[in-house]
Design an enzyme around this catalytic site. Structure first.
Site, short mmCIF file in Angstrom:
data_model
loop_
_atom_site.label_atom_id
_atom_site.label_comp_id
_atom_site.label_asym_id
_atom_site.label_seq_id
_atom_site.Cartn_x
_atom_site.Cartn_y
_atom_site.Cartn_z
N GLU A 14 0.85 -1.20 0.00
CA GLU A 14 0.00 0.00 0.00
C GLU A 14 0.88 1.25 0.00
OE1 GLU A 14 -2.62 1.36 -0.51
OE2 GLU A 14 -4.39 0.40 0.33
N ASP A 15 0.37 2.32 -0.56
CA ASP A 15 1.12 3.57 -0.49
C ASP A 15 0.90 4.25 0.86
OD1 ASP A 15 -1.52 3.99 -1.18
OD2 ASP A 15 -1.13 5.67 -2.51
N ASP A 65 -4.27 5.43 6.19
CA ASP A 65 -4.78 6.67 6.77
C ASP A 65 -5.75 6.28 7.90
OD1 ASP A 65 -6.00 9.16 7.11
OD2 ASP A 65 -5.90 9.67 5.01
N PHE A 68 -2.57 16.21 4.15
CA PHE A 68 -2.91 15.60 2.86
C PHE A 68 -1.63 15.54 2.03
CE2 PHE A 68 -4.48 14.85 -1.26
CZ PHE A 68 -5.78 14.39 -1.17
N ARG A 96 0.79 12.39 -9.00
CA ARG A 96 1.38 11.08 -8.71
C ARG A 96 2.83 11.02 -9.18
NH1 ARG A 96 -2.98 7.67 -7.26
NH2 ARG A 96 -4.92 8.05 -8.37
C1 PRP Z 1 -5.66 5.56 -0.77
C2 PRP Z 1 -4.58 4.56 -0.39
C3 PRP Z 1 -5.30 3.55 0.42
C4 PRP Z 1 -6.40 4.34 1.07
C5 PRP Z 1 -6.00 4.66 2.48
O1 PRP Z 1 -6.27 5.14 -1.94
O2 PRP Z 1 -3.97 4.00 -1.52
O3 PRP Z 1 -5.82 2.51 -0.38
O4 PRP Z 1 -6.56 5.56 0.34
O5 PRP Z 1 -7.02 5.33 3.16
P1 PRP Z 1 -7.74 4.73 4.46
O6 PRP Z 1 -6.67 4.14 5.34
O7 PRP Z 1 -8.37 5.96 5.10
O8 PRP Z 1 -8.75 3.74 4.02
P2 PRP Z 1 -7.23 6.06 -2.82
O9 PRP Z 1 -8.66 5.71 -2.49
O10 PRP Z 1 -6.83 7.49 -2.70
O11 PRP Z 1 -6.97 5.50 -4.30
P3 PRP Z 1 -5.69 5.63 -5.26
O12 PRP Z 1 -4.59 4.81 -4.63
O13 PRP Z 1 -6.15 5.07 -6.56
O14 PRP Z 1 -5.32 7.10 -5.34
#
Ligand code: PRP
Length: 184
Positions: free
Chosen positions: A99-100, A103, A152, A165
C-alpha cells in the site's frame, strides 16, 4: 514542476530510495526460502511497488487489485468497492499487500478481511506511509516506510484529484488547493 498546490516536501527522493532499499532487504531476509506474492493496491502503490520489488531478491510474483472507498476526497467512509480483483487465487500463498498509505485504516481493514477469507498461507502488509493520528481501526502494518503527520500528501504515487502522482518526492498539498475545490 512549479505548482502552488505543492507544499512542503515531507520525504525527499533520496530518503525514499534509502528506505525502499532497507524494506526490500528486510523483506528478502524474512521471506528467504519462501515464494512471495506481492499484491499492489492500485493506483497509488504502483510506484512504491515497482521500486520495492526490484529491491527484493527472493522469488516473487505480483498481482494487482483496485479498490475505491465511498466518501469524500479526504475522508473514506469504510465502505469499499472492488474495481479490479486479483487475476489469480491466493489460497496457500505467502501474500504481502503493498500500500502507499494507511490513513484511517478502513481500506486495509476491508482488504485484510476480504483477502484473508481466500485462505492465503500468510498475509502481511507493507505500507510506504502511515498516519497513526488518523486511525479509525486498530491495525499496524508489519513493514512501514515512514510515519507522517496528519496532512494531505501527494507525490510518489499519491494524488489529489488524480494529479501529482508523478512527483519524485512526497509533499504536503498546499491547504489552499483543497479549499479551492470544495464542492467538486
Ligand atoms: C488511498 C490509499 C489507500 C487508502 C488509504 O487510496 O492508496 O488505499 O486511500 O485510506 P484509508 O486508510 O483511510 O482507508 P485512494 O482511495 O486514494 O486511491 P488511489 O490509490 O487510486 O489514489
Amino acid at each position: 514542476m512549479r505548482d502552488d498546490a505543492v507544499g512542503e516536501i515531507l520525504v525527499q527522493p533520496d530518503e525514499l530510495a534509502r528506505r525502499v532499499r532497507e524494506l526490500g532487504a528486510q523483506i528478502s531476509e524474512d521471506y528467504a526460502g519462501r515464494d512471495l506474492l506481492l499484491i499492489c493496491v492500485l493506483k497509488g502503490a504502483m510506484f512504491f511497488l515497482a521500486d520495492l520489488m526490484r529491491r527484493i531478491d527472493v522469488p516473487c510474483e505480483v498481482d494487482f487489485m483496485a479498490v475505491a472507498s465511498y466518501g469524500s476526497a479526504t475522508d473514506s467512509s469504510g465502505v469499499v468497492r472492488i474495481l479490479k480483483d486479483l487475476d489469480a487465487a491466493i489460497e496457500g500463498r505467502e501474500v504481502l499487500i503493498v500500500e502507499d498509505i494507511v490513513d484511517s485504516g478502513l481500506t486495509l481493514h476491508y482488504l485484510l478481511r476480504n483477502l484473508g477469507a481466500r485462505n492465503p498461507a500468510s498475509m502481511e502488509v507493507c505500507a510506504l506511509l502511515t498516519k497513526p493520528e488518523r486511525r479509525k481501526v486498530e491495525l499496524e502494518p508489519r513493514y512501514v516506510g515512514f510515519e507522517i503527520p496528519n496532512r494531505f500528501v501527494i507525490g510518489y504515487g499519491l494524488d489529489h484529484a488524480e494529479r501529482y502522482r508523478n512527483l519524485p518526492f512526497v509533499a504536503a498539498l498546499n491547504p489552499a488547493a483543497l479549499t479551492a475545490d470544495k464542492g467538486d
